[in-house]
Design an enzyme around this catalytic site. Structure first.
Site, PDB file in Angstrom:
ATOM      1  N   GLU A  18      -6.929  -2.938  35.810  1.00 18.88           N
ATOM      2  CA  GLU A  18      -7.120  -4.243  35.179  1.00 18.88           C
ATOM      3  C   GLU A  18      -6.977  -4.158  33.657  1.00 18.88           C
ATOM      4  OE1 GLU A  18      -7.182  -7.284  36.289  1.00 18.88           O
ATOM      5  OE2 GLU A  18      -6.942  -6.554  38.323  1.00 18.88           O
ATOM      6  N   TYR A  27     -12.111 -13.205  32.781  1.00 18.68           N
ATOM      7  CA  TYR A  27     -11.103 -12.927  33.797  1.00 18.68           C
ATOM      8  C   TYR A  27     -11.276 -11.527  34.391  1.00 18.68           C
ATOM      9  CZ  TYR A  27      -7.041 -11.029  35.953  1.00 18.68           C
ATOM     10  OH  TYR A  27      -6.245 -10.367  36.850  1.00 18.68           O
ATOM     11  N   ASP A  45      -5.831 -15.660  36.562  1.00 17.60           N
ATOM     12  CA  ASP A  45      -4.813 -15.016  35.726  1.00 17.60           C
ATOM     13  C   ASP A  45      -3.587 -15.928  35.628  1.00 17.60           C
ATOM     14  OD1 ASP A  45      -3.585 -14.739  38.210  1.00 17.60           O
ATOM     15  OD2 ASP A  45      -2.832 -12.729  37.769  1.00 17.60           O
ATOM     16  N   CYS A  82       5.897 -17.804  43.434  1.00 16.31           N
ATOM     17  CA  CYS A  82       5.808 -18.901  42.472  1.00 16.31           C
ATOM     18  C   CYS A  82       6.079 -18.383  41.053  1.00 16.31           C
ATOM     19  CB  CYS A  82       4.428 -19.550  42.558  1.00 16.31           C
ATOM     20  SG  CYS A  82       4.356 -21.205  41.838  1.00 16.31           S
ATOM     21  N   CYS A  86      10.497 -21.286  46.944  1.00 16.80           N
ATOM     22  CA  CYS A  86       9.663 -22.220  47.709  1.00 16.80           C
ATOM     23  C   CYS A  86       9.822 -22.076  49.231  1.00 16.80           C
ATOM     24  CB  CYS A  86       9.962 -23.652  47.294  1.00 16.80           C
ATOM     25  SG  CYS A  86       9.651 -23.966  45.545  1.00 16.80           S
ATOM     26  N   CYS A 116       7.255 -19.822  50.586  1.00 20.61           N
ATOM     27  CA  CYS A 116       5.877 -20.057  50.151  1.00 20.61           C
ATOM     28  C   CYS A 116       5.031 -20.638  51.280  1.00 20.61           C
ATOM     29  CB  CYS A 116       5.863 -21.003  48.953  1.00 20.61           C
ATOM     30  SG  CYS A 116       4.193 -21.342  48.337  1.00 20.61           S
ATOM     31  N   CYS A 146       2.620 -28.668  48.676  1.00 20.12           N
ATOM     32  CA  CYS A 146       2.851 -28.482  47.240  1.00 20.12           C
ATOM     33  C   CYS A 146       3.429 -29.750  46.602  1.00 20.12           C
ATOM     34  CB  CYS A 146       3.787 -27.301  46.992  1.00 20.12           C
ATOM     35  SG  CYS A 146       4.134 -27.015  45.248  1.00 20.12           S
TER      36      CYS A 146
END
Length: 273
Positions: free
Chosen positions: A40, A123, A141, A193, A200, A203, A209
């Site tokens: 991270e 975060y 994020d 994305c 798409c 997805c 969406c």
């Protein structure tokens, strides 16, 4: 019920499509905490593909928190060399030292203690709690934020304020697999994305969406407030006796116009003539 359907679709997609990343290896609970912490810190402002070789070298040479807390700075910087933003690795070592000293060598498993550590903000704390400790947090994020903006078709300035996005992310619901779910949402943003040219057709959220329905995938960003920088120019003039006399001059750019002394940012220049 709707939230559960969204969650199941995302997790099903993740189980079939997730990348094999070194910090996702099936390791002991203690190692998973350490791997999450290191990854991270490295992933702050750096892409996954860039981080992977650095992460592998880092954990090979510095395998745990105790070793990290004692490592020589020269070696630490060398291992980080090329990743940039060196304050990250300095904070990472300070964090390891604080964990050894104040938390009995164990990474804290609560939000308040985590954000008290150097280099860990909201975060990163949320990411650690969800990924390492399997707690129900969704870290916001850039990837998750992008999915959220498109899924809900958030286009107005007030809609994309951070506080509003934090509220809106509840649309994704929660899962009985918090660690996988947080990573699934990140992965969805990273692989599907994308900022430009979202895929798409693959997805799991495409049917609901709103950006897909409107065929508008443009991402609206917050407008940056203009900050004018003023410069302080010290002008030295010789008087009749031959001594230099200081004359202060303020301007938006060196040598251009004059300005008030009540400025937010000041840069100093010395001019002698």
């Amino acid at each position: 019920m709707k939230d559960q359907l969204v969650t199941k679709k995302i997790l099903k997609w993740y189980d079939l499509n997730k990348r094999s990343l070194p910090w996702r290896k099936n390791v002991s609970f203690q190692k998973r905490q350490y791997y999450t912490l290191v990854s991270e810190f490295m992933l702050q402002q750096t892409q996954v593909a860039t981080v992977i070789p650095y992460f592998n070298r880092f954990i090979k040479d510095i395998p745990n928190l105790k070793a990290l807390s004692k490592v020589q700075n020269k070696k630490l910087i060398k291992l980080w060399e090329g990743l940039g933003y060196y304050s990250r690795v300095r904070n990472l070592k300070k964090t390891a030292q604080k964990i050894i000293k104040n938390f009995n060598g164990k990474l804290p498993d609560n939000f308040e203690d985590l954000i008290s550590l150097p280099g860990i903000g909201n975060y990163t704390a949320s990411a650690i709690l969800s990924i390492a400790f399997d707690k129900p947090y969704i870290p916001l994020d850039g990837n998750i934020e992008r999915v959220l903006k498109r899924y809900l078709y958030l286009k107005k300035e007030r809609d994309i304020q951070k506080d509003n996005l934090i509220k809106k992310k509840s649309i994704f619901g929660m899962s009985s697999r918090p660690s996988d779910y947080a990573q699934a949402l990140m992965e969805l943003g990273a692989l599907i994305c994308k900022p430009i040219g979202p895929n798409c057709k693959k997805c799991p959220l495409v049917k609901k969406c709103k950006s897909y329905k409107n065929k508008n995938f443009e991402l609206v960003k917050l407008k940056k407030k203009d900050k004018q920088t003023f410069y302080k120019v010290n002008v030295y003039k010789k008087n009749q006796t031959g001594l230099a006399q200081l004359v202060e001059h303020w301007s938006p750019k060196p040598g251009v116009g004059s300005s008030s002394l009540s400025t937010r940012a000041q840069k100093k220049y010395d001019v002698d003539y």
